[in-house]
Design a protein around this motif. Structure first.
Motif, PDB file in Angstrom:
ATOM      1  N   GLN A   1      26.188  58.892  58.586  1.00 17.96           N
ATOM      2  CA  GLN A   1      27.155  58.855  59.689  1.00 17.96           C
ATOM      3  C   GLN A   1      27.222  57.465  60.336  1.00 17.96           C
ATOM      4  N   PHE A   2      26.063  56.812  60.438  1.00 22.67           N
ATOM      5  CA  PHE A   2      25.970  55.511  61.110  1.00 22.67           C
ATOM      6  C   PHE A   2      25.263  54.504  60.197  1.00 22.67           C
ATOM      7  N   PRO A   3      25.877  54.149  59.068  1.00 20.61           N
ATOM      8  CA  PRO A   3      25.188  53.315  58.069  1.00 20.61           C
ATOM      9  C   PRO A   3      24.762  51.935  58.566  1.00 20.61           C
ATOM     10  N   TYR A   4      25.437  51.386  59.568  1.00 18.53           N
ATOM     11  CA  TYR A   4      25.112  50.044  60.036  1.00 18.53           C
ATOM     12  C   TYR A   4      24.197  50.046  61.262  1.00 18.53           C
ATOM     13  N   ASN A   5      23.896  51.239  61.768  1.00 20.29           N
ATOM     14  CA  ASN A   5      23.114  51.313  62.995  1.00 20.29           C
ATOM     15  C   ASN A   5      21.748  51.964  62.842  1.00 20.29           C
ATOM     16  N   ILE A   6      21.611  52.809  61.839  1.00 21.39           N
ATOM     17  CA  ILE A   6      20.318  53.454  61.592  1.00 21.39           C
ATOM     18  C   ILE A   6      19.649  52.653  60.484  1.00 21.39           C
TER      19      ILE A   6
END
Length: 191
Positions: free
Chosen positions: A49-54
């Motif tokens: 869902q959040f590939p650049y943040n997790i």
């Protein structure tokens, strides 16, 4: 056997009250922490869902908080991923503890439509200034994040109306113990 659910505002003392009943407690916040630390499936879903943040496993609460601060509706997306894992753990807990009295410390019980047959709802009511004072003492307290979380919760008045009982938390152990004992006695009489 009785199932008691504790509801109230963030910082109102729900966990403290739950732990003073003398029954086994399901603490949703602790369950979420366990999920973040050990559930790779949850991590993969959040990463998708959040590939650049997790960035890495275990899941960092700071990264999730940043996501919410960047865009407050991310709180809903995170909840959609994490809450099914909490529900699964709750179901296991309830099945395992059918024959004993138990307390559920689930902050978003009403918001997530968690219905448990025969559940007794207790609202923990605290003065706003006392809540604010205690919240400011918490490590990593973030006022902006707190306000976002409050936006996605039902208002205290609504929760209080839904409750079977109200505990007025003055943050004094003796007072809380007396109110818990009163409720336990009333519940026993109604059996």
């Amino acid at each position: 056997m009785k199932t008691i659910s504790i509801i109230g505002e963030i910082g109102s003392g729900k966990t403290y009250v739950a732990n003073n009943f003398g029954y086994i407690v399901f603490n949703a916040d602790k369950e979420i922490n366990k999920i973040y630390k050990s559930n790779r499936k949850c991590f993969k879903l959040l990463k998708k869902q959040f590939p650049y943040n997790i960035s890495k496993f275990p899941i960092s609460k700071k990264e999730l908080a940043r996501l919410i601060l960047i865009k407050k509706s991310n709180i809903l997306l995170i909840g959609k991923i994490v809450h099914p894992f909490v529900r699964k753990n709750l179901k296991i807990f309830l099945n395992k503890n059918k024959r004993i009295n138990k307390v559920l410390d689930i902050p978003l019980l009403l918001e997530n439509n968690i219905e448990i047959k025969g559940n007794i709802l207790i609202f923990v009511k605290s003065k706003k200034y006392k809540i604010q004072k205690l919240l400011k003492k918490r490590t990593n307290f973030n006022k902006k994040l707190y306000n976002i979380m409050k936006e996605y919760q039902f208002k205290p008045n609504y929760k209080e109306k839904k409750a079977d009982y109200v505990i007025k938390n003055d943050f004094k152990k003796m007072s809380i113990s007396k109110q818990i004992l009163k409720i336990k006695n009333k519940v026993k009489k109604n059996d």
